[in-house]
Design a protein around this motif. Sequence first.
Motif, PDB file in Angstrom:
ATOM      1  N   PHE A  11     -10.288   0.438   0.977  1.00 12.59           N
ATOM      2  CA  PHE A  11     -11.625   0.986   1.218  1.00 12.59           C
ATOM      3  C   PHE A  11     -12.681  -0.111   1.153  1.00 12.59           C
ATOM      4  O   PHE A  11     -13.537  -0.225   2.034  1.00 12.59           O
ATOM      5  CB  PHE A  11     -11.972   2.056   0.173  1.00 12.59           C
ATOM      6  N   TYR A  12     -12.619  -0.946   0.109  1.00 17.76           N
ATOM      7  CA  TYR A  12     -13.608  -2.016  -0.051  1.00 17.76           C
ATOM      8  C   TYR A  12     -13.531  -3.011   1.105  1.00 17.76           C
ATOM      9  O   TYR A  12     -14.566  -3.453   1.634  1.00 17.76           O
ATOM     10  CB  TYR A  12     -13.395  -2.746  -1.378  1.00 17.76           C
ATOM     11  N   ASN A  13     -12.325  -3.347   1.497  1.00 16.73           N
ATOM     12  CA  ASN A  13     -12.150  -4.284   2.602  1.00 16.73           C
ATOM     13  C   ASN A  13     -12.683  -3.698   3.910  1.00 16.73           C
ATOM     14  O   ASN A  13     -13.373  -4.384   4.675  1.00 16.73           O
ATOM     15  CB  ASN A  13     -10.670  -4.640   2.750  1.00 16.73           C
ATOM     16  N   ASP A  14     -12.371  -2.413   4.166  1.00 14.60           N
ATOM     17  CA  ASP A  14     -12.813  -1.783   5.405  1.00 14.60           C
ATOM     18  C   ASP A  14     -14.323  -1.557   5.427  1.00 14.60           C
ATOM     19  O   ASP A  14     -14.915  -1.418   6.500  1.00 14.60           O
ATOM     20  CB  ASP A  14     -12.076  -0.454   5.607  1.00 14.60           C
ATOM     21  N   ALA A  15     -14.942  -1.526   4.248  1.00 11.69           N
ATOM     22  CA  ALA A  15     -16.398  -1.413   4.177  1.00 11.69           C
ATOM     23  C   ALA A  15     -17.076  -2.784   4.246  1.00 11.69           C
ATOM     24  O   ALA A  15     -18.299  -2.880   4.096  1.00 11.69           O
ATOM     25  CB  ALA A  15     -16.803  -0.703   2.883  1.00 11.69           C
ATOM     26  N   ASN A  16     -16.269  -3.827   4.487  1.00 11.61           N
ATOM     27  CA  ASN A  16     -16.774  -5.194   4.610  1.00 11.61           C
ATOM     28  C   ASN A  16     -17.423  -5.675   3.310  1.00 11.61           C
ATOM     29  O   ASN A  16     -18.474  -6.299   3.313  1.00 11.61           O
ATOM     30  CB  ASN A  16     -17.784  -5.306   5.765  1.00 11.61           C
ATOM     31  N   LEU A  17     -16.762  -5.391   2.200  1.00 16.09           N
ATOM     32  CA  LEU A  17     -17.259  -5.777   0.891  1.00 16.09           C
ATOM     33  C   LEU A  17     -16.356  -6.850   0.285  1.00 16.09           C
ATOM     34  O   LEU A  17     -15.169  -6.918   0.587  1.00 16.09           O
ATOM     35  CB  LEU A  17     -17.312  -4.564  -0.038  1.00 16.09           C
ATOM     36  N   ASN A  18     -16.936  -7.657  -0.577  1.00 16.66           N
ATOM     37  CA  ASN A  18     -16.192  -8.736  -1.224  1.00 16.66           C
ATOM     38  C   ASN A  18     -15.695  -8.241  -2.584  1.00 16.66           C
ATOM     39  O   ASN A  18     -16.328  -8.441  -3.618  1.00 16.66           O
ATOM     40  CB  ASN A  18     -17.071  -9.969  -1.390  1.00 16.66           C
ATOM     41  N   TYR A  19     -14.541  -7.573  -2.552  1.00 18.68           N
ATOM     42  CA  TYR A  19     -13.949  -7.085  -3.794  1.00 18.68           C
ATOM     43  C   TYR A  19     -13.358  -8.266  -4.542  1.00 18.68           C
ATOM     44  O   TYR A  19     -12.539  -9.024  -4.006  1.00 18.68           O
ATOM     45  CB  TYR A  19     -12.884  -6.040  -3.477  1.00 18.68           C
ATOM     46  N   LEU A  20     -13.738  -8.429  -5.795  1.00 19.03           N
ATOM     47  CA  LEU A  20     -13.425  -9.647  -6.537  1.00 19.03           C
ATOM     48  C   LEU A  20     -11.941  -9.843  -6.825  1.00 19.03           C
ATOM     49  O   LEU A  20     -11.509 -10.950  -7.107  1.00 19.03           O
ATOM     50  CB  LEU A  20     -14.225  -9.660  -7.845  1.00 19.03           C
ATOM     51  N   TRP A  21     -11.148  -8.750  -6.743  1.00 20.55           N
ATOM     52  CA  TRP A  21      -9.708  -8.876  -6.988  1.00 20.55           C
ATOM     53  C   TRP A  21      -8.915  -8.605  -5.705  1.00 20.55           C
ATOM     54  O   TRP A  21      -7.767  -8.194  -5.751  1.00 20.55           O
ATOM     55  CB  TRP A  21      -9.281  -7.901  -8.090  1.00 20.55           C
ATOM     56  N   LYS A  22      -9.531  -8.878  -4.567  1.00 23.57           N
ATOM     57  CA  LYS A  22      -8.903  -8.579  -3.278  1.00 23.57           C
ATOM     58  C   LYS A  22      -7.652  -9.413  -3.009  1.00 23.57           C
ATOM     59  O   LYS A  22      -6.793  -9.009  -2.220  1.00 23.57           O
ATOM     60  CB  LYS A  22      -9.908  -8.790  -2.144  1.00 23.57           C
ATOM     61  N   ASP A  23      -7.536 -10.568  -3.635  1.00 23.62           N
ATOM     62  CA  ASP A  23      -6.407 -11.467  -3.359  1.00 23.62           C
ATOM     63  C   ASP A  23      -5.229 -11.257  -4.303  1.00 23.62           C
ATOM     64  O   ASP A  23      -4.234 -11.988  -4.230  1.00 23.62           O
ATOM     65  CB  ASP A  23      -6.864 -12.928  -3.443  1.00 23.62           C
ATOM     66  N   THR A  24      -5.300 -10.259  -5.160  1.00 24.54           N
ATOM     67  CA  THR A  24      -4.198  -9.987  -6.077  1.00 24.54           C
ATOM     68  C   THR A  24      -3.121  -9.156  -5.386  1.00 24.54           C
ATOM     69  O   THR A  24      -3.376  -8.487  -4.387  1.00 24.54           O
ATOM     70  CB  THR A  24      -4.687  -9.244  -7.325  1.00 24.54           C
ATOM     71  N   LYS A  25      -1.918  -9.203  -5.913  1.00 22.90           N
ATOM     72  CA  LYS A  25      -0.788  -8.473  -5.348  1.00 22.90           C
ATOM     73  C   LYS A  25      -0.636  -7.113  -6.043  1.00 22.90           C
ATOM     74  O   LYS A  25      -1.062  -6.924  -7.179  1.00 22.90           O
ATOM     75  CB  LYS A  25       0.509  -9.275  -5.511  1.00 22.90           C
ATOM     76  N   GLY A  26      -0.005  -6.193  -5.314  1.00 24.64           N
ATOM     77  CA  GLY A  26       0.279  -4.894  -5.899  1.00 24.64           C
ATOM     78  C   GLY A  26      -0.519  -3.777  -5.261  1.00 24.64           C
ATOM     79  O   GLY A  26      -1.597  -4.006  -4.690  1.00 24.64           O
ATOM     80  N   THR A  27       0.028  -2.562  -5.350  1.00 25.77           N
ATOM     81  CA  THR A  27      -0.627  -1.397  -4.752  1.00 25.77           C
ATOM     82  C   THR A  27      -1.177  -0.438  -5.805  1.00 25.77           C
ATOM     83  O   THR A  27      -1.771   0.575  -5.460  1.00 25.77           O
ATOM     84  CB  THR A  27       0.365  -0.615  -3.865  1.00 25.77           C
ATOM     85  N   GLY A  28      -0.972  -0.760  -7.076  1.00 24.92           N
ATOM     86  CA  GLY A  28      -1.473   0.098  -8.149  1.00 24.92           C
ATOM     87  C   GLY A  28      -2.681  -0.517  -8.819  1.00 24.92           C
ATOM     88  O   GLY A  28      -3.627  -0.950  -8.157  1.00 24.92           O
ATOM     89  N   SER A  29      -2.657  -0.545 -10.146  1.00 22.47           N
ATOM     90  CA  SER A  29      -3.761  -1.107 -10.923  1.00 22.47           C
ATOM     91  C   SER A  29      -3.318  -2.353 -11.667  1.00 22.47           C
ATOM     92  O   SER A  29      -2.133  -2.524 -11.972  1.00 22.47           O
ATOM     93  CB  SER A  29      -4.280  -0.082 -11.938  1.00 22.47           C
ATOM     94  N   LEU A  30      -4.288  -3.210 -11.965  1.00 23.08           N
ATOM     95  CA  LEU A  30      -4.037  -4.405 -12.755  1.00 23.08           C
ATOM     96  C   LEU A  30      -4.624  -4.200 -14.146  1.00 23.08           C
ATOM     97  O   LEU A  30      -5.827  -3.993 -14.289  1.00 23.08           O
ATOM     98  CB  LEU A  30      -4.690  -5.632 -12.108  1.00 23.08           C
ATOM     99  N   PRO A  31      -3.810  -4.229 -15.195  1.00 23.58           N
ATOM    100  CA  PRO A  31      -4.333  -4.084 -16.552  1.00 23.58           C
ATOM    101  C   PRO A  31      -4.885  -5.418 -17.051  1.00 23.58           C
ATOM    102  O   PRO A  31      -4.148  -6.388 -17.206  1.00 23.58           O
ATOM    103  CB  PRO A  31      -3.099  -3.654 -17.356  1.00 23.58           C
TER     104      PRO A  31
END
Length: 370
Positions: free
Chosen positions: A253-273
Amino acid sequence: MKRYLFILSLFVFFTQCKQKTKKTTEKKAVQSTVKYAKGFDIISENGVKKLVIKKAFQSSHEYFSYTLTDKTDLSKNEIKVPIEKMVVTSTTHIPMLELLNAENTIVGFPHTKYISSKRTRNRIDEGNIVELGLEQDMNTEKLIDIEPELVIGFALHPNTKLYQNIKKTGIPVIFNGDWLEETPLGRAEWIKFFGALYGKEKEADSIFNNIEAEYLKAKEIAKNSDKQPTILSGSMFKDVWNVPAGESFIATFYNDANLNYLWKDTKGTGSLPLSFESVLEKGQHADFWFNCGLYATKEQLTTANIHYKEFDAFTNNKIFSIGHNKGETGGLIYFELSPVRPDLVLKDLIKITYPNLLPEYELTFYKEVE
């Protein structure tokens, strides 16, 4: 020479006959219309329609195939369609049935207080939908009494005792895995799953095509801004801050809204603790903060964690939550409606971060935390 030509002509004749026979016995498969969803498929061969569930549980790759026909035979995995009496178990199913004008077939639901839609709440108030208790502890006696033709299940594991007991009563169960899809449009496409069960494939295709078109149109509009605000997401739960991983549907969603999500380069499809300190280090100066839990006010945020005020988004009033928008019995509209309307989620994000790009649009799910 004449004899040779005669033999050759016989060979050609029998070869053509064999090819024609082969063609007539070949299965004629209709190409699936499923484009984004990975968890199900609809296949038609020689007039026989099958609903294939490819992923219904976490960490499971077991396929379930159901033939959609004019009678139910559990021994053959045959399901009678169109369905006339159904029990669904997730609020995400409700808007899909309403879009197909099929909500009047719902005869039971576990914990009806979580349903927010006014259309379906009216049916609950009129006594047309039976309260079945908690989802994992449904009242099977009530379930048997209302005689549903099908139960649409939701479970983390395939060997759930509840659903095994339901199957023993002779009531078919099909598991819905829309919640496991990793893209916004993949989740929304599960409306075609219900379309197949109601004999409303064309309607489901048309509805999804409109949602897809609106989503892709909004995505293109977002590209018209060359500035990308930085985005912080998630909140603390006990000692852990869960942020969406870079390949999750939230990050999409963030990427498609053309936003710079700060954890966009991390791997995984769930959450990062993550720890609070690591999130503060990276996200302290983020322009916007989305999905800060279900908090509706800044006072509630600081009561939960006084250190939330250290973020620029807190100081600059750029925190947005889904916690405000609730149904009359307390259910969250976002959890119920957003899976089938990702176009509205995307437009919300664009409206908040690039207000000039969608001047006429009004927010559907998000609201500023005041």
